[in-house]
Write a protein that holds these residues in place. Structure first.
Motif, PDB file in Angstrom:
ATOM      1  N   GLU A 180      71.987  47.361  54.663  1.00  0.00           N
ATOM      2  CA  GLU A 180      72.078  46.156  53.833  1.00  0.00           C
ATOM      3  C   GLU A 180      71.184  46.236  52.603  1.00  0.00           C
ATOM      4  O   GLU A 180      71.340  45.458  51.653  1.00  0.00           O
ATOM      5  N   PHE A 181      70.245  47.208  52.591  1.00  0.00           N
ATOM      6  CA  PHE A 181      69.321  47.322  51.465  1.00  0.00           C
ATOM      7  C   PHE A 181      69.927  48.088  50.286  1.00  0.00           C
ATOM      8  O   PHE A 181      69.452  47.983  49.164  1.00  0.00           O
ATOM      9  N   GLU A 187      63.052  45.044  45.161  1.00  0.00           N
ATOM     10  CA  GLU A 187      61.996  45.955  44.727  1.00  0.00           C
ATOM     11  C   GLU A 187      61.058  46.322  45.873  1.00  0.00           C
ATOM     12  O   GLU A 187      60.424  47.379  45.854  1.00  0.00           O
ATOM     13  N   LYS A 188      60.947  45.456  46.878  1.00  0.00           N
ATOM     14  CA  LYS A 188      60.065  45.705  48.019  1.00  0.00           C
ATOM     15  C   LYS A 188      60.762  45.286  49.303  1.00  0.00           C
ATOM     16  O   LYS A 188      61.647  44.441  49.301  1.00  0.00           O
ATOM     17  N   VAL A 189      60.338  45.902  50.426  1.00  0.00           N
ATOM     18  CA  VAL A 189      60.875  45.585  51.748  1.00  0.00           C
ATOM     19  C   VAL A 189      59.713  45.309  52.686  1.00  0.00           C
ATOM     20  O   VAL A 189      58.742  46.070  52.726  1.00  0.00           O
ATOM     21  N   LEU A 194      62.506  46.054  58.710  1.00  0.00           N
ATOM     22  CA  LEU A 194      62.921  47.408  59.068  1.00  0.00           C
ATOM     23  C   LEU A 194      63.330  47.539  60.529  1.00  0.00           C
ATOM     24  O   LEU A 194      63.794  48.605  60.944  1.00  0.00           O
ATOM     25  N   GLU A 195      63.156  46.483  61.312  1.00  0.00           N
ATOM     26  CA  GLU A 195      63.542  46.540  62.723  1.00  0.00           C
ATOM     27  C   GLU A 195      65.046  46.765  62.842  1.00  0.00           C
ATOM     28  O   GLU A 195      65.847  46.124  62.169  1.00  0.00           O
TER      29      GLU A 195
END
Length: 243
Positions: A180-181, A187-189, A194-195
């Motif tokens: 989905e990213f 710009e940031k996660v 991240l699970e």
């Protein structure tokens, strides 16, 4: 058995004379004969047939001569290398890194005429630490997350090693097309996002699986990671093979 005995033996075999060999060796005929007799006693075999004029290798002596020549020739090569300063080995271990690969290639090109020989090993952080600690490598290069630095420095201090930062960079996240990213424009996660995402890296970095000083420090154990083995340094290893 020592090297002197083999050198005397080779000289005698090539000249077929104890007296002629003595001249080459800057010794005397009785001394050369004594050394050869000592070598024969050590090996438990007769190496030369004593003839009215000179000497001749026995069948067993011919076999010994083959190996003795190899040994004395290798000694000559090593002595020549040492005299010309050719045995300058630099052993390096590191995390897989395109940045370091570029730095190494630049360093190799700059020092090419100095005849350095390099041994490169890629591994996880803990393995790099252990290789340097155990004197398997001369220096190690690793990437450390800022939130793990306290734990990392504690490990180094226990093993009497030093860490010198070279440069700092942000952690870069490369999303796959099916996540989905991808094309999300973010710009940031955040870590909690991240699970459920599967990651691929060159090595399962075991250093981060050991206890952290900070409870909220980044932990690989909470992520689904698939290890990718057999990585190489583009350009660096190929060029190094020419040394």
């Amino acid at each position: 058995m020592d090297l002197k005995q083999l050198q005397y033996f080779v000289a005698c075999a090539q000249t077929e004379s104890f007296s002629d060999a003595a001249k080459i060796l800057y010794s005397t005929q009785p001394s050369v004969s004594k050394v050869i007799k000592s070598l024969e006693d050590t090996l438990g075999m007769q190496l030369f047939e004593r003839l009215p004029r000179g000497i001749r290798l026995t069948v067993q002596g011919q076999k010994v001569y083959h190996y003795a020549c190899r040994i004395t020739n290798e000694i000559d090569v090593l002595e020549n290398m040492a005299s010309r300063g050719m045995t300058k080995w630099v052993r390096i271990s590191m995390n897989p890194s395109s940045w370091f690969a570029n730095q190494f290639v630049d360093f190799y090109n700059e020092t090419f005429e100095k005849n350095y020989h390099f041994q490169l090993t890629t591994a996880g952080v803990r393995s790099v630490m252990e290789r340097v600690r155990d004197y398997m490598d001369d220096i190690g290069f690793v990437y450390i997350l800022s939130r793990q630095q306290e734990n990392f420095l504690h490990e180094l201090a226990k093993n009497k090693m030093e860490f010198v930062p070279m440069y700092e960079t942000d952690v870069i996240f490369y999303p796959g097309r099916q996540t989905e990213f991808y094309d999300s424009g973010k710009e940031k996660v955040r870590l909690e996002e991240l699970e459920g995402i599967r990651f691929i890296q060159n090595y399962q970095d075991e250093f981060f699986d050991f206890g952290s000083v900070q409870e909220d420090a980044f932990q690989w154990r909470d992520l689904d990671i698939s290890g990718l083995q057999g990585s190489t340094l583009p350009g660096a290893q190929n060029r190094c093979a020419d040394t």
